[in-house]
Structure formats: C-alpha cells, structure tokens
Design an enzyme around this catalytic site. Structure first.
Site, PDB file in Angstrom:
ATOM      1  NE  ARG A 119      45.541  32.651  92.509  1.00  0.00           N
ATOM      2  CZ  ARG A 119      46.687  32.019  92.275  1.00  0.00           C
ATOM      3  NH1 ARG A 119      46.927  31.536  91.057  1.00  0.00           N
ATOM      4  NH2 ARG A 119      47.583  31.876  93.226  1.00  0.00           N
TER       5      ARG A 119
ATOM      6  NE  ARG B 186      42.512  28.533  84.007  1.00  0.00           N
ATOM      7  CZ  ARG B 186      43.797  28.843  84.213  1.00  0.00           C
ATOM      8  NH1 ARG B 186      44.098  29.856  84.982  1.00  0.00           N
ATOM      9  NH2 ARG B 186      44.747  28.131  83.650  1.00  0.00           N
TER      10      ARG B 186
ATOM     11  CD  GLU C 239      51.174  26.762  87.427  1.00  0.00           C
ATOM     12  OE1 GLU C 239      50.967  27.243  86.302  1.00  0.00           O
ATOM     13  OE2 GLU C 239      51.278  27.437  88.457  1.00  0.00           O
TER      14      GLU C 239
ATOM     15  CB  SER D 192      54.191  28.178  90.488  1.00  0.00           C
ATOM     16  OG  SER D 192      54.993  29.037  89.718  1.00  0.00           O
TER      17      SER D 192
ATOM     18  NE  ARG E 112      45.176  24.158  88.515  1.00  0.00           N
ATOM     19  CZ  ARG E 112      45.740  25.043  87.701  1.00  0.00           C
ATOM     20  NH1 ARG E 112      47.043  24.977  87.445  1.00  0.00           N
ATOM     21  NH2 ARG E 112      45.023  25.999  87.141  1.00  0.00           N
TER      22      ARG E 112
END
Length: 441
Positions: A266, A281, A353, A356, A400
């Site tokens: 990303r 991230r 998070e 999801s 994560r």
RNA sequence: GGAGCGGUGGCCGAGUGGUUGAAGGCACCAGACUUGAAAUCUGGCGUACUCGCAAGGGUAUCGAGGGUUCGAAUCCCUCCCGCUCCUCCA
C-alpha cells in the site's frame, strides 16, 4: 458498482441511502445519462431492425433490384454506425459515472461521519495488568534483535522493515498458524498472484477512484508508453474475489470459502505522518485473508461467521480484543456493512485495528460480473443469473499480530512469552529471549 | 529475444461473404420406454440490453477495436491473450 436498474426504479431511495455516506453529487447526472442512453438505444435498435429487414431482401434480389437497394442500404448503414458510436460514448460516460459511487450502507449500519460513530459490539479477554511500564513493540523487538527498521530505510526508504532471526520466524509461524486454523474450519487455501491488472482492481473497487493508494509496476524499466502497468495487490481480497470474474456459479456451490496468505502493498498516500514509528503501518505487510462467495441470503450469516473466526484466532493467541461495528462514514468504498476487530496494544493503552470483515453485497459482483444461477423450483425452467454477494475479512493482519503478540505477552525483563497454541510453530520454545551468544546487531 | 500456430456457445468442434445464434458431438434438464437403472427415442438448453401487464417481440454478441462491402464468424489492419520450438531464467 451501484445497481443501475434499482437507481432508475427508485432514485430517491438510492439518494437517501447514499447520502448517509456523504456525497451524492452526480447521482442526477448518472440518472440523466442512463435515461438518455435508453432513448438512444430505442432509436438505434429500430434502425438496426430496418436495416436487417432490408438486407434480408437483398439476399434474393435480382441484380437490378440489388443495385437499387444499394444506396438506401449504404445510407442506413452510415446512420447506424453513427448512432452506434454515440451509444459507445454514452455508455462509457455512464460507466465512468457509475464507478464513482460507493456501495450503499445497509439499514443496520449506524450513521456517523468518522470512527467516533462506530459502535462497540463486544470485548473478548481482559488486557493484562502489568506491574511494570509497558514497552512498545519497537523497543521489545530491537531489544530482542527481532527487527531492524533503520537498515530497511537504507534499503527501501520509510515504512519498510527487516525481520530478523526469531522475529522473521515468528512472522512465518503466525501466518502458518492462521492458515492451519482456517483449513481446519474447511476453507480452501489459495496462493494468489501479487500483481494484477487495472481491470481486476476495478472489479473490487480500488480503481478508478483510489489509484494513489496503489503501487504500479511496469514491464522493464519505467517508460512513457507501452504495455499497461500491473499493480501490486493491496490485499489478496483483490485477486481472490476476482477469481470468478465473468463467471456464473450454480447456487448449490455457494457459499464458497477461501483463505489466502499474501504480501500486501500500500502506498499509504493519505497517511503521511501517521503511525510512523514501528510496524503498524508499512508499505509492505503480510496478511491472511478470508474471502466468501455467497447468495445475498447467506451473506449476513457469512459475515458473522468471519468475524467469529477472526475473534477466535485472536483468542487462541491470547490477545485481548474487541469487535466494532463501523458507522457509515468509516466504511470502505465497496462495503455495505463492516466489523473491525481491534486488538489491545499496551504501549498505546488502546485498541488498534487488526482485522476488518465486510460484506460487499452485490457491489463487487456487479463490477466483476460474478453471478450465480438460483436453483429453480420448476425443473423445466432455469432461473436467470443474479449477482452474488462477496465478502472478505482479515484473518488476520500478520504484521499487526506480530506487534500485538510482543506487546501483550511481554515480560518485565523484555522477553516475550509465546502463547501455548503457537509453540508448535516455533520449535516448541515458550519464550523469546535475547540471544546472548550472538554479537551486537 | 528469435521462429511458427491459434483464439467460435458450459466443453469439444464444423463453418464456401448472404438461408448461421451459429452444423455435429459431449454435458445438462424434461418427457417417453423400463419393475428400477443403463441404453434408446422425443423435446429443451448461452448472455446482455431493450419494448411489453403478460404472452411474446426486437437488438447486440464467434478474443478486442477499426476497415472493405448493400451484407463479415468468414476478407484486410492494429492490439490483446494462449500454445509449440529455440534462447534465457527462479
């Protein structure tokens, strides 16, 4: 893609649903273009019909008659061609517009403009009370020589990391543990391509709107023109959901449940300055993804099951977490209902998070043209194909999870306890400790 | 990178510029025959859009786009994809 037929039938209901997510600016224009197209198509088809009828006569016409009809046919042919060109243009315009609209939220999704509108559904496991100050995963990881972010920056820039030694092995162990967990539940494992075409990304909704979040890759060195670039997948949802693009599946096959491990890439264009420390991230991370193909009637149940699966994974790793129902303003573009799973991070004293899970209804299926044929009640007649429902959920974001595991299972001396269930994947060790036998990093 | 071949319906596969949405076969569905099944026979069987309350009608579609022609699955051009051989490579 939004349902154009539904839009034309009841534009107001559509506008109401979309307004819950914010902007509905061009809805009127889309409606206008759609109606314009219909009018044009009527004229075009009448003309084509006339042409076909005339042409039918030409087949068995005498040479003299044929000569006479030729002019008329030529003129009609030109007119048809002109209208066909108009049709192409208007359909391109319609599609370009239609691809801009997000999915409509389901009625049971709460309103809200950002994450503050989300609704906590439940908490699982109590965060441990530490009798020492919690270190974050960077301190822990560097202390145990599991990660090297500085040298990664030298190699690749910001938002990359080397995992090292037991740190690398831990990542691999987590991924393997997760996949086995899904396999035991009956999912089919996939190892997808990591580079995909633009069309594929349109199918799942990343394009045309969100190209700036993606990495694109050229064949050979960068060039100005030539072959269209491929894109690095931001999640394996993209290749797996598109697996059945353009196909029609029999209802009896549904639901179909897949899991996939992949690297994800990303650009993080909109998040400069956020989560700059550590591994939260990254431009590149690992994720195990769940993807489902279901009938619209099955979709809700499948969503709940995915959430439960992700939660069970976290529980198995003894990680305290909570389930959150996202509000309209915090959902992804393609989703009509999303639950996030958030894991406890002691260093931040908050939930972050880690998964999801969304149902996209028929939104992606319409874009990627994935349909199913309902089982017919009358064996003489077959039912018409309908778009199916696609769902996806992380199970889990491996990077994560790595972070959460270090932080939640840290001990006072900076070592990290390995939860029981993971030990078989790590050579049966019960603790990550500083390896004194090796020199400085 | 060099040389060649090919892309037709769920699959296989035919196709002389007009009667081909497209033969034939397989698969699938329904019916007949049969105690049942197999075999056999009869019929049905793509998708999208569009008109219509419906029954039903129309249009498009033979990898994609463009061209020639009154008319293109069939001829020409461009592109995309696949396969084979050589070369290279994990």
């Amino acid at each position: 893609m939004i349902d154009l037929k539904a839009l034309e039938q009841d534009p107001d209901a559509f506008a109401r649903a979309l307004r819950r997510r914010g902007d509905v600016a061009n809805l009127d224009e889309l409606l206008r273009v759609a109606r314009e197209r219909k009018e044009l198509l009527g004229r075009l088809q009448a003309m084509q019909e006339e042409r076909n009828k005339l042409n039918e006569g030409m087949k068995k016409a005498t040479p003299a008659e044929r000569e006479a009809g030729r002019d008329r046919m030529r003129k009609l042919g030109d007119e048809v061609k002109a209208l066909e060109a108009e049709q192409r243009i208007i359909e391109e315009r319609r599609d370009a517009l239609a691809l801009q609209f997000p999915n409509s939220p389901r009625p049971d999704v709460p309103d809200g403009k950002d994450e503050h509108g989300n609704v906590e559904v439940r908490r699982v496991l109590e965060p441990r009370k530490l009798d020492f100050t919690a270190r974050d995963h960077v301190d822990l990881g560097v202390g145990l020589d599991l990660v090297d972010i500085e040298r990664a920056a030298k190699i690749s820039g910001a938002r990359f990391a080397f995992l090292k030694g037991q740190g690398a092995r831990l990542e691999r162990a987590l991924a393997s543990f997760m996949l086995d967990f899904h396999l035991a539940a009956g999912d089919v494992e996939m190892a997808p391509p990591l580079l995909v075409t633009g069309q594929t990304l349109v199918g799942t909704g990343q394009l045309p709107k969100f190209g700036e979040d993606l990495f694109s890759v050229n064949f050979g060195p960068p060039k100005e023109a030539g072959a269209a670039p491929l894109y690095l997948i931001p999640t394996s949802e993209v290749p797996i959901t598109n697996y059945y693009a353009g196909e029609i599946l029999d209802e009896e096959r549904l639901p179909l449940r897949f899991c996939a491990f992949s690297q994800c890439f990303r650009a993080e264009a909109g998040s400069a300055g956020r989560d700059t420390r550590g591994l939260i991230r990254q431009h590149q991370f690992e994720k195990v993804e769940m993807v489902r193909f279901a009938t619209p009637e099955q979709a809700n149940d499948e969503l709940e099951r995915m959430v439960q699966r992700a939660s069970d994974l976290l529980t198995a790793l003894e990680l305290p977490h909570r389930v959150v129902l996202l509000c309209t303003g915090d959902m992804g573009f393609a989703s009509e209902k999303t639950y996030d799973l958030e894991v406890w991070l002691p260093s931040q004293a908050t939930y972050r998070e880690i998964s999801s899970c969304s149902t996209c209804g028929s939104f992606q299926a319409r874009r990627a043209q994935i349909r199913y044929r309902p089982t017919s009640a009358d064996p003489k007649k077959q039912e018409k194909p309908r778009p199916l429902a696609t769902l996806n959920g992380s199970g889990l974001a491996v990077g994560r999870t790595w972070v959460a595991l270090l932080e939640n299972h840290q001990l006072a001396d900076g070592s990290v306890r390995i939860p029981e269930r993971l030990r078989p994947y790590l050579g049966a060790i019960d603790t990550l400790r500083k390896d004194e036998s090796r020199g400085a990093p």
